[in-house]
Design a protein around this motif. Structure first.
Motif, short mmCIF file in Angstrom:
data_model
loop_
_atom_site.label_atom_id
_atom_site.label_comp_id
_atom_site.label_asym_id
_atom_site.label_seq_id
_atom_site.Cartn_x
_atom_site.Cartn_y
_atom_site.Cartn_z
N HIS A 184 46.68 38.59 31.88
CA HIS A 184 46.78 37.82 33.13
C HIS A 184 48.17 37.21 33.32
CE1 HIS A 184 42.61 38.53 33.66
NE2 HIS A 184 42.20 37.70 32.73
N TYR A 190 49.94 35.51 36.52
CA TYR A 190 49.49 34.12 36.45
C TYR A 190 50.38 33.33 35.52
CZ TYR A 190 45.14 35.70 38.63
OH TYR A 190 44.22 36.23 39.49
N LYS A 252 49.23 30.78 41.11
CA LYS A 252 48.25 31.46 40.27
C LYS A 252 48.41 30.97 38.85
CE LYS A 252 48.19 35.98 41.00
NZ LYS A 252 48.77 37.36 41.14
N CYS A 254 46.49 30.53 34.87
CA CYS A 254 45.36 30.89 34.02
C CYS A 254 45.41 30.04 32.76
CB CYS A 254 45.37 32.37 33.66
SG CYS A 254 46.72 32.88 32.60
N MET A 285 40.98 31.95 35.58
CA MET A 285 42.09 32.14 36.53
C MET A 285 41.82 31.30 37.77
SD MET A 285 42.29 36.30 36.35
CE MET A 285 40.53 36.55 36.42
N LYS A 287 43.52 30.25 41.71
CA LYS A 287 44.54 30.50 42.73
C LYS A 287 44.45 29.44 43.81
CE LYS A 287 44.56 35.58 42.62
NZ LYS A 287 44.46 36.77 43.49
N ASN A 382 38.67 30.78 42.13
CA ASN A 382 38.74 30.90 40.68
C ASN A 382 37.81 31.99 40.19
OD1 ASN A 382 36.10 29.96 39.65
ND2 ASN A 382 36.70 28.01 40.56
#
Length: 424
Positions: A184, A190, A252, A254, A285, A287, A382
């Motif tokens: 990620h 991310y 973004k 994570c 994750m 966003k 998410n």
RNA sequence: GGAGAGGUGGCCGAGCUGGCUGAAGGCAGCUGCCUGCUAAGCAGUUGACGGGGAAACUCGUCCCAGGGUUCGAAUCCCUGCCUCUCCGCCA
């Protein structure tokens, strides 16, 4: 949280949405309180305006050596009335806000209307379901056999719902975490983060865990903090109360974190093994995006999560949740379920959700689209990428061999010193 | 944990012997003028939220948060949270 103005002008949409989500909410009561609130505002602001004029008049009189006592005693009464109205107003607003926190988000138009898990709609399947010519074992048997899962000692130390992973399974967990974060943070763009595992009440309210799901949360009474049920809470709340400057979206992020869930009321269901536990690890994750882009971002979020399972070569299916199964805060949600051969079951390892501006409004997170423009509420999303215990269970069960070994997925081998299999 | 200092607008920073301060001044930003270009200079301008209004606009609230005193509080009092410095403790 929904916009009060939106509720005021679209009460039927809100009622329909709540009904489809299976929530009992008295919208009319909120609207009535809102009417009352606006009436009070009209009255009290008239008085405040009067007071402001009088106040500067008093100052002027004093300066000029005139006696303001008549005006002062008159204003004393006005001020009393103001504080009376102010109290009423505060009560009304508190009440409205308290009720608003219980109004669920509105499902997106693409979400199927339905009531239970059975009404969720499968949108795709990936991978081959294996079949072996020997008797397959569930992960708890495999885990015990290879000395990697110790559920009894979890129970003796912390109670049911806790477990130890050890040796090869512990290594596998660590490899998975590194693999997911590298994927990620490296390929999916991310920013990697570590987050607080204890958060305040505001954060829990911001993402929507409380008040509705309060019973599922661990709370540290002495400090007024909650253990996070997912890193979503810490990550999404990171800019709560702020106005993000133009050009700062999308964000973004994570993070790996442990997750703590009381799982109140779920005893007796799926309790064998490690598929339903009070503490587990997960890579999450999050966003924060511009509203127009959020549904595209949801699709790519889903792809990011699916990619994990694809690279691990684990079969899975994706389902879009129906209105009745959709969580309180979400407008749309995809579940990813991995197939576990030993249990012959589909295990949810990820939920990818778009909350639209529901969470942003609750946490007063705003965004200025351009210089000088008015702030708007961004959309938040998410998705798990992905939850560990069930993924571990799926690897143990799908990759077991006749002689009791486990083949390590190829992408993980470099994270495990080149090890290809674990077992006897 | 103990002792002290402090939390003001996008940022820095005054005000804090209560009223004319939504808030001086500076920086950054925006708009004009000027200029071969850049820089400098001159003038103006620049917050959020809520109520009313079709709109122009208007009214109200906001100086960490919540209470209190007062006709009136950024300014006084109380509580909480946070930051900084020193001491102690600690991975």
């Amino acid at each position: 949280m929904l916009d009060l103005k939106f509720i005021r002008s679209n009460p039927d949409i809100v009622k329909e949405a709540a009904k489809n989500k299976g929530e009992k909410i008295d919208i009319d009561e909120i609207l009535e309180l809102d009417r009352k609130r606006r009436d009070i505002i009209g009255e009290v602001e008239k008085l405040k305006s009067e007071r402001n004029t009088a106040t500067s008049e008093i100052a002027r009189m004093k300066k000029e050596g005139r006696d303001p006592s008549t005006l002062i005693s008159k204003m004393k009464k006005v001020s009393d009335r103001i504080s009376g109205y102010d109290n009423e107003l505060r009560d009304a607003e508190t009440e409205i806000n308290r009720k608003l926190l219980w109004v669920p988000n509105i499902p997106h138009e693409s979400v199927p209307v339905g009531q239970t898990d059975a009404d969720n709609v499968e949108i795709r399947k990936w991978g081959e379901l294996k079949s072996f010519d020997f008797k397959v074992r569930p992960h708890w048997e495999i885990g015990e056999m290879i000395g990697g899962l110790d559920i009894p000692h979890g129970a003796s130390v912390s109670g049911s719902g806790f477990y130890f992973s050890a040796g090869p399974v512990a290594k596998l967990e660590r490899a998975l975490i590194n693999f997911m974060l590298d994927l990620h943070a490296g390929e999916h763009g991310y920013t990697e983060a570590y987050v607080p595992y204890l958060v305040g009440e505001n954060a829990m309210r911001g993402t929507g865990q409380i008040p509705k799901l309060e019973d599922d949360m661990y709370r540290i009474e002495s400090d007024g903090l909650y253990l996070i049920p997912t890193a979503e809470v810490s990550l999404t709340n990171i800019h709560a109360g702020e106005i993000l400057p133009p050009g700062s979206l999308p964000k973004k992020i994570c993070a790996f974190s442990p997750c703590f869930r009381r799982e109140a009321g779920s005893y007796g269901k799926e309790t064998r093994g490690i598929v339903r536990v009070h503490q587990f690890h997960k890579v999450e994750m999050v966003k924060i995006v511009e509203p127009e882009t959020s549904y595209n971002e949801l699709e790519s979020l889903l792809e990011n999560a699916e990619r994990v399972l694809q690279l691990l070569d684990l079969p899975y299916r994706v389902r879009v949740l129906c209105t009745g199964d959709l969580s309180f805060s979400a407008a749309k949600c995809y579940d990813i379920e991995v197939y576990a051969l030993g249990m012959d079951a589909w295990l949810e390892v990820s939920s990818c959700s778009n909350f639209e501006d529901f969470q942003a409004r609750r946490m007063n997170l705003r965004y200025r689209p351009e210089k000088g423009a008015r702030p708007i509420f961004p959309h938040t999303l998410n998705g798990s990428g992905v939850a560990l215990p069930r993924t571990v269970a799926a690897i143990l069960e799908n990759n077991q061999t006749k002689d009791g070994q486990i083949l390590i997925p190829e992408v993980l081998r470099s994270y495990m010193a080149g090890m290809e299999r674990i077992g006897i």
